[in-house]
Design a protein around this motif. Structure first.
Motif, PDB file in Angstrom:
ATOM      1  N   ASN A  73      31.206  39.899  35.233  1.00  9.22           N
ATOM      2  CA  ASN A  73      31.711  38.539  35.467  1.00  9.22           C
ATOM      3  C   ASN A  73      33.133  38.558  36.006  1.00  9.22           C
ATOM      4  OD1 ASN A  73      29.330  37.405  34.533  1.00  9.22           O
ATOM      5  ND2 ASN A  73      30.099  37.019  32.468  1.00  9.22           N
ATOM      6  N   LEU A  74      33.982  39.397  35.398  1.00  5.03           N
ATOM      7  CA  LEU A  74      35.373  39.483  35.823  1.00  5.03           C
ATOM      8  C   LEU A  74      35.478  39.974  37.261  1.00  5.03           C
ATOM      9  CD1 LEU A  74      38.328  39.183  34.925  1.00  5.03           C
ATOM     10  CD2 LEU A  74      38.252  41.559  34.146  1.00  5.03           C
ATOM     11  N   LYS A  75      34.701  40.983  37.597  1.00  9.69           N
ATOM     12  CA  LYS A  75      34.703  41.523  38.960  1.00  9.69           C
ATOM     13  C   LYS A  75      34.294  40.454  39.970  1.00  9.69           C
ATOM     14  CE  LYS A  75      32.572  45.125  41.833  1.00  9.69           C
ATOM     15  NZ  LYS A  75      31.596  46.258  41.843  1.00  9.69           N
ATOM     16  N   ASN A  76      33.259  39.692  39.636  1.00  6.64           N
ATOM     17  CA  ASN A  76      32.769  38.666  40.559  1.00  6.64           C
ATOM     18  C   ASN A  76      33.784  37.538  40.746  1.00  6.64           C
ATOM     19  OD1 ASN A  76      30.392  40.065  40.883  1.00  6.64           O
ATOM     20  ND2 ASN A  76      29.228  38.846  39.400  1.00  6.64           N
ATOM     21  N   VAL A  77      34.443  37.138  39.658  1.00  5.55           N
ATOM     22  CA  VAL A  77      35.431  36.060  39.767  1.00  5.55           C
ATOM     23  C   VAL A  77      36.657  36.529  40.538  1.00  5.55           C
ATOM     24  CG1 VAL A  77      36.960  34.519  38.468  1.00  5.55           C
ATOM     25  CG2 VAL A  77      34.622  34.892  37.687  1.00  5.55           C
ATOM     26  N   LYS A  78      37.089  37.754  40.315  1.00  3.23           N
ATOM     27  CA  LYS A  78      38.222  38.304  41.077  1.00  3.23           C
ATOM     28  C   LYS A  78      37.923  38.275  42.575  1.00  3.23           C
ATOM     29  CE  LYS A  78      40.238  41.521  37.688  1.00  3.23           C
ATOM     30  NZ  LYS A  78      40.405  42.966  37.353  1.00  3.23           N
ATOM     31  N   ALA A  79      36.741  38.727  42.951  1.00  6.84           N
ATOM     32  CA  ALA A  79      36.369  38.759  44.368  1.00  6.84           C
ATOM     33  C   ALA A  79      36.329  37.349  44.947  1.00  6.84           C
ATOM     34  CB  ALA A  79      35.013  39.444  44.529  1.00  6.84           C
ATOM     35  N   ASP A  80      35.784  36.408  44.181  1.00  8.83           N
ATOM     36  CA  ASP A  80      35.706  35.025  44.651  1.00  8.83           C
ATOM     37  C   ASP A  80      37.092  34.408  44.781  1.00  8.83           C
ATOM     38  OD1 ASP A  80      33.736  32.775  45.191  1.00  8.83           O
ATOM     39  OD2 ASP A  80      35.005  31.840  43.672  1.00  8.83           O
ATOM     40  N   LEU A  81      37.976  34.749  43.856  1.00  6.65           N
ATOM     41  CA  LEU A  81      39.351  34.239  43.900  1.00  6.65           C
ATOM     42  C   LEU A  81      40.058  34.697  45.169  1.00  6.65           C
ATOM     43  CD1 LEU A  81      41.619  32.743  42.257  1.00  6.65           C
ATOM     44  CD2 LEU A  81      42.231  34.980  41.336  1.00  6.65           C
ATOM     45  N   LEU A  82      39.886  35.954  45.525  1.00  5.23           N
ATOM     46  CA  LEU A  82      40.535  36.483  46.729  1.00  5.23           C
ATOM     47  C   LEU A  82      39.953  35.870  48.000  1.00  5.23           C
ATOM     48  CD1 LEU A  82      41.324  40.293  46.394  1.00  5.23           C
ATOM     49  CD2 LEU A  82      42.851  38.330  46.253  1.00  5.23           C
ATOM     50  N   ARG A  83      38.653  35.609  47.977  1.00  2.00           N
ATOM     51  CA  ARG A  83      38.028  35.014  49.167  1.00  2.00           C
ATOM     52  C   ARG A  83      38.580  33.613  49.431  1.00  2.00           C
ATOM     53  NH1 ARG A  83      33.203  37.602  47.357  1.00  2.00           N
ATOM     54  NH2 ARG A  83      32.587  35.736  46.179  1.00  2.00           N
ATOM     55  N   HIS A  84      38.931  32.892  48.380  1.00  2.00           N
ATOM     56  CA  HIS A  84      39.345  31.501  48.551  1.00  2.00           C
ATOM     57  C   HIS A  84      40.853  31.272  48.445  1.00  2.00           C
ATOM     58  CE1 HIS A  84      35.012  31.104  47.754  1.00  2.00           C
ATOM     59  NE2 HIS A  84      35.108  30.007  48.475  1.00  2.00           N
ATOM     60  N   ARG A  85      41.580  32.197  47.837  1.00  2.00           N
ATOM     61  CA  ARG A  85      43.043  32.157  47.752  1.00  2.00           C
ATOM     62  C   ARG A  85      43.576  30.723  47.574  1.00  2.00           C
ATOM     63  NH1 ARG A  85      45.460  36.946  48.306  1.00  2.00           N
ATOM     64  NH2 ARG A  85      47.446  35.845  48.230  1.00  2.00           N
ATOM     65  N   PRO A  86      43.469  30.158  46.394  1.00  2.00           N
ATOM     66  CA  PRO A  86      43.902  28.773  46.138  1.00  2.00           C
ATOM     67  C   PRO A  86      45.426  28.662  46.104  1.00  2.00           C
ATOM     68  CG  PRO A  86      43.332  29.839  44.093  1.00  2.00           C
ATOM     69  CD  PRO A  86      42.962  30.817  45.172  1.00  2.00           C
ATOM     70  N   ASP A  87      45.910  27.437  46.110  1.00  2.00           N
ATOM     71  CA  ASP A  87      47.348  27.213  45.921  1.00  2.00           C
ATOM     72  C   ASP A  87      47.759  27.567  44.496  1.00  2.00           C
ATOM     73  OD1 ASP A  87      48.052  26.042  48.523  1.00  2.00           O
ATOM     74  OD2 ASP A  87      46.704  24.427  47.899  1.00  2.00           O
ATOM     75  N   ALA A  88      46.832  27.397  43.553  1.00  2.91           N
ATOM     76  CA  ALA A  88      47.146  27.707  42.160  1.00  2.91           C
ATOM     77  C   ALA A  88      45.879  28.093  41.405  1.00  2.91           C
ATOM     78  CB  ALA A  88      47.804  26.509  41.487  1.00  2.91           C
ATOM     79  N   LEU A  89      46.038  29.057  40.531  1.00  7.34           N
ATOM     80  CA  LEU A  89      45.003  29.433  39.583  1.00  7.34           C
ATOM     81  C   LEU A  89      45.380  28.819  38.239  1.00  7.34           C
ATOM     82  CD1 LEU A  89      42.549  31.155  38.589  1.00  7.34           C
ATOM     83  CD2 LEU A  89      44.185  33.024  38.223  1.00  7.34           C
ATOM     84  N   ILE A  90      44.487  28.026  37.659  1.00  9.25           N
ATOM     85  CA  ILE A  90      44.734  27.398  36.361  1.00  9.25           C
ATOM     86  C   ILE A  90      43.759  27.995  35.347  1.00  9.25           C
ATOM     87  CG2 ILE A  90      44.836  25.245  35.052  1.00  9.25           C
ATOM     88  CD1 ILE A  90      45.289  23.782  37.712  1.00  9.25           C
ATOM     89  N   LEU A  91      44.311  28.633  34.335  1.00  7.60           N
ATOM     90  CA  LEU A  91      43.509  29.305  33.321  1.00  7.60           C
ATOM     91  C   LEU A  91      43.564  28.516  32.021  1.00  7.60           C
ATOM     92  CD1 LEU A  91      44.855  32.880  34.085  1.00  7.60           C
ATOM     93  CD2 LEU A  91      42.705  31.884  34.886  1.00  7.60           C
ATOM     94  N   ILE A  92      42.406  28.348  31.369  1.00  5.93           N
ATOM     95  CA  ILE A  92      42.335  27.549  30.148  1.00  5.93           C
ATOM     96  C   ILE A  92      41.884  28.435  28.994  1.00  5.93           C
ATOM     97  CG2 ILE A  92      41.283  25.543  29.045  1.00  5.93           C
ATOM     98  CD1 ILE A  92      40.933  24.332  31.831  1.00  5.93           C
ATOM     99  N   ASP A  93      42.838  28.745  28.088  1.00 11.81           N
ATOM    100  CA  ASP A  93      42.550  29.538  26.890  1.00 11.81           C
ATOM    101  C   ASP A  93      41.792  30.817  27.266  1.00 11.81           C
ATOM    102  OD1 ASP A  93      42.579  30.202  24.220  1.00 11.81           O
ATOM    103  OD2 ASP A  93      41.306  28.573  23.555  1.00 11.81           O
ATOM    104  N   PHE A  94      40.773  31.237  26.479  1.00 11.79           N
ATOM    105  CA  PHE A  94      39.872  32.348  26.808  1.00 11.79           C
ATOM    106  C   PHE A  94      40.626  33.608  27.240  1.00 11.79           C
ATOM    107  CE2 PHE A  94      35.967  33.862  29.191  1.00 11.79           C
ATOM    108  CZ  PHE A  94      35.153  33.923  28.062  1.00 11.79           C
ATOM    109  N   PRO A  95      41.561  34.101  26.401  1.00 10.06           N
ATOM    110  CA  PRO A  95      42.531  35.116  26.831  1.00 10.06           C
ATOM    111  C   PRO A  95      41.959  36.472  27.197  1.00 10.06           C
ATOM    112  CG  PRO A  95      42.669  34.765  24.467  1.00 10.06           C
ATOM    113  CD  PRO A  95      41.779  33.688  25.005  1.00 10.06           C
ATOM    114  N   GLY A  96      40.895  36.921  26.514  1.00  8.59           N
ATOM    115  CA  GLY A  96      40.354  38.240  26.836  1.00  8.59           C
ATOM    116  C   GLY A  96      39.989  38.367  28.299  1.00  8.59           C
TER     117      GLY A  96
END
Length: 369
Positions: A73-96
């Motif tokens: 899951n982490l690998k897939n989200v990282k790849a998707d994040l780079l493909r879309h490069r948002p103005d901001a990443l907002i993370l909600i709790d879920f620290p691990g």
């Protein structure tokens, strides 16, 4: 602005959805890409890249057993994040999950906002050093967190608690009892959690309590990740209703509640429903937790008040006899019940007013500009 928002649990999905609505008020042209649940999908009108039902694993042992899925899951989200490069990443709790994603985003020059602080004050406090390096702005929702971070030389924003928003904005159903055939007897609400492990360990004990209170209706608050059949396997043929998407209505009409430790304990208190808090996990996970966790309580109610307001029954203590004994006190001991409700009033005063979602959205907009 283009936002990428990540929440990994049911409670985070609720807060993420309210934050999306608030961000839209700040910027009607804002776009969103989400990792979350049904509520965030509805708020953003986008299909989740990854749904919370595929992410939420609880306890040290449970995480280890599912490590391959988590890493994928982490690998897939990282790849998707780079493909879309948002103005901001907002993370909600879920620290691990989210702290790893924050470090990755920082390496790739993506601005990182963290909404709802990881519970670093409870265990492994040295994680604050990492948070200072990889998070641009942290928004806290518990009053005591500001002082904690200040001790580490980190400035954070206290925005209030988003549960106040959720409760204040909820439209209660005046015909809830009639619609769910819960008339003529008072109600005891059962909230066994939102994860498989919680439900499988807690619901069987809760069901044993039912027969001890024949003068009450019992009803189970169903989590959105499951269906009726999942709950039935733990109900031993009982006909207790499982009510989905109406937890606040169920609590609002209840005389008392049995609640799995987590966000729901605070929601129950904010709705002024006397409760007993229960928690069970893998025995090894509990043993590890007791060695590393540095707080005296597990429920948010007691943590915020820094004393026992609600009874906590953990692991073997979360037995149906003990649950029934506490319920009896909450239902039939008038002075005991009134003490709990008075403590809830004091808690509400500490929590303050609604508006966390709006405050956070305004601060994010300000910091980005």
């Amino acid at each position: 602005m283009d936002y990428y928002i990540v929440a990994g649990e049911t409670s985070g999905d609720l807060h993420g959805a309210n934050l999306i609505y608030a961000l839209k008020e700040q910027d009607p042209n804002a776009t969103f890409r989400i990792v979350g649940g049904d509520k965030m999908e509805a708020a953003s009108t986008q299909k989740a890249v990854l749904h919370t039902s595929q992410m939420s694993f609880m306890g040290f042992i449970e995480v280890l057993l599912n490590i391959r899925s988590i890493l994928k899951n982490l690998k897939n989200v990282k790849a998707d994040l780079l493909r879309h490069r948002p103005d901001a990443l907002i993370l909600i709790d879920f620290p691990g999950f989210n702290l790893k994603l924050a470090a990755f985003a920082k390496q790739h020059d993506i601005k990182v906002f963290y909404y709802i602080s990881p519970k670093v004050w409870a265990w492994n406090t040295k994680r604050v050093k990492k948070i200072k390096r990889i998070v641009d702005h942290l928004f806290c929702i518990l009053p005591f967190e500001v002082g904690f971070y200040d001790q580490w030389g980190m400035k954070v924003d206290y925005v209030g608690n988003p549960l106040l928003d959720a409760v204040s904005q909820y439209r209660f159903n005046s015909t809830f009892k009639e619609a769910n055939n819960l008339i003529n007897k008072p109600i005891i609400a059962l909230l066994p959690g939102s994860r498989k492990m919680e439900i499988s360990k807690l619901l069987p004990e809760m069901m044993k309590v039912v027969k001890l209170f024949p003068g009450h209706h019992f009803a189970i608050a169903g989590a959105p990740n499951f269906d009726q059949s999942y709950y039935e396997q733990f109900m031993h043929g009982a006909t207790i209703p499982v009510i989905f998407d109406q937890t606040y209505d169920l609590l609002n009409n209840a005389e008392a509640a049995v609640v799995a430790s987590g966000t729901a304990t605070l929601e129950t208190a904010l709705l002024h429903i006397p409760q007993v808090v229960v928690y069970k996990a893998n025995a090894v996970s509990i043993a590890i937790a007791r060695r590393v966790i540095k707080v005296d309580y597990i429920s948010l109610v007691n943590l915020i008040m820094d004393r026992e307001v609600v009874k906590e029954l953990i692991q073997n203590a979360a037995h149906y006899d003990a649950i029934a004994e506490e319920l009896d006190q909450l239902l039939n001991n008038r002075s005991y019940r009134e003490r709990v409700l008075a403590d809830y009033n004091a808690l509400a005063a500490i929590m303050g007013e609604p508006g966390a979602s709006s405050k956070t959205a305004k601060l994010i907009d300000k910091y980005l500009k």
